[in-house]
Design a protein around this motif. Sequence first.
Motif, PDB file in Angstrom:
ATOM      1  N   ASP A  65       0.836  -1.371  -0.070  1.00 27.26           N
ATOM      2  CA  ASP A  65      -0.019   0.220  -0.004  1.00 27.26           C
ATOM      3  C   ASP A  65       0.805   1.244  -0.004  1.00 27.26           C
ATOM      4  O   ASP A  65       1.901   1.100   0.097  1.00 27.26           O
ATOM      5  N   ALA A  66      -0.101   2.427  -0.284  1.00 24.54           N
ATOM      6  CA  ALA A  66       0.980   3.744  -0.334  1.00 24.54           C
ATOM      7  C   ALA A  66       1.652   4.055   0.827  1.00 24.54           C
ATOM      8  O   ALA A  66       2.663   4.671   0.925  1.00 24.54           O
ATOM      9  N   PHE A  67       1.025   3.849   2.155  1.00 24.94           N
ATOM     10  CA  PHE A  67       1.671   4.165   3.256  1.00 24.94           C
ATOM     11  C   PHE A  67       3.076   3.568   3.538  1.00 24.94           C
ATOM     12  O   PHE A  67       4.094   4.023   3.855  1.00 24.94           O
ATOM     13  N   ASN A  68       2.904   2.241   3.320  1.00 25.33           N
ATOM     14  CA  ASN A  68       4.326   1.623   3.449  1.00 25.33           C
ATOM     15  C   ASN A  68       5.296   2.082   2.319  1.00 25.33           C
ATOM     16  O   ASN A  68       6.566   2.220   2.424  1.00 25.33           O
ATOM     17  N   ALA A  69       4.799   2.410   1.250  1.00 23.11           N
ATOM     18  CA  ALA A  69       5.682   2.978  -0.014  1.00 23.11           C
ATOM     19  C   ALA A  69       6.331   4.390   0.195  1.00 23.11           C
ATOM     20  O   ALA A  69       7.580   4.324   0.345  1.00 23.11           O
ATOM     21  N   ILE A  70       5.464   5.158   1.080  1.00 23.53           N
ATOM     22  CA  ILE A  70       6.050   6.317   1.166  1.00 23.53           C
ATOM     23  C   ILE A  70       6.789   6.455   2.724  1.00 23.53           C
ATOM     24  O   ILE A  70       7.260   7.476   3.054  1.00 23.53           O
ATOM     25  N   ALA A  71       7.008   5.277   3.503  1.00 21.25           N
ATOM     26  CA  ALA A  71       7.637   5.291   4.564  1.00 21.25           C
ATOM     27  C   ALA A  71       9.153   5.266   4.206  1.00 21.25           C
ATOM     28  O   ALA A  71       9.930   5.720   5.120  1.00 21.25           O
ATOM     29  N   GLU A  72       9.548   5.009   3.123  1.00 22.44           N
ATOM     30  CA  GLU A  72      10.848   5.078   2.546  1.00 22.44           C
ATOM     31  C   GLU A  72      11.263   6.396   2.168  1.00 22.44           C
ATOM     32  O   GLU A  72      10.694   7.053   1.238  1.00 22.44           O
ATOM     33  N   PRO A  73      12.305   6.971   2.719  1.00 24.96           N
ATOM     34  CA  PRO A  73      12.728   8.489   2.696  1.00 24.96           C
ATOM     35  C   PRO A  73      12.926   9.093   1.045  1.00 24.96           C
ATOM     36  O   PRO A  73      12.510   9.974   0.794  1.00 24.96           O
ATOM     37  N   GLN A  74      13.745   8.043   0.420  1.00 23.77           N
ATOM     38  CA  GLN A  74      14.115   8.185  -0.862  1.00 23.77           C
ATOM     39  C   GLN A  74      12.821   8.250  -1.768  1.00 23.77           C
ATOM     40  O   GLN A  74      12.710   8.947  -2.778  1.00 23.77           O
ATOM     41  N   ARG A  75      11.850   7.518  -1.542  1.00 22.13           N
ATOM     42  CA  ARG A  75      10.477   7.290  -2.215  1.00 22.13           C
ATOM     43  C   ARG A  75       9.712   8.572  -2.049  1.00 22.13           C
ATOM     44  O   ARG A  75       9.323   9.199  -2.878  1.00 22.13           O
ATOM     45  N   ARG A  76       9.859   9.343  -0.766  1.00 19.93           N
ATOM     46  CA  ARG A  76       9.233  10.482  -0.617  1.00 19.93           C
ATOM     47  C   ARG A  76       9.809  11.529  -1.159  1.00 19.93           C
ATOM     48  O   ARG A  76       9.060  12.357  -1.971  1.00 19.93           O
ATOM     49  N   GLU A  77      11.034  11.445  -1.508  1.00 16.70           N
ATOM     50  CA  GLU A  77      11.903  12.498  -2.233  1.00 16.70           C
ATOM     51  C   GLU A  77      11.530  12.429  -3.764  1.00 16.70           C
ATOM     52  O   GLU A  77      11.441  13.550  -4.450  1.00 16.70           O
TER      53      GLU A  77
END
Length: 116
Positions: A12-24
């Motif tokens: 899910d999106a929540f787990n995906a954005i838990a990773e800092p580089q993915r948020r970047e």
Amino acid sequence: MAGMARAATTSDAFNAIAEPQRREILGLLRAGERAVTDVARELGISQPGASKHLRVLREVGLVRVRGDGKQRLYGLDARGLRPIHEWVGGFERYWNESFDRLDAYVQDLKQTRQEE
């Protein structure tokens, strides 16, 4: 086992954005579509690394991709952000109340200072 862990990460999106580089990456794509080479360069990571992150973001519906000649361009898919937006929105009242309290506190402080 590794397979299971990976599936959980991308579920899910929540787990995906838990990773800092993915948020970047999402922050970068806010400004518009980017090729994987641009993403890698901007983040200072390898192209395979950037591709892997983009694939995860795509799997959870946060990023879409389109072919443009030989290039593949990655862009934000706002629909994938909806569950996150809605979840965060549930806390809005709390933030507003906190800011109102802070504002009242600052006003009281000013009043007290003037009276002293």
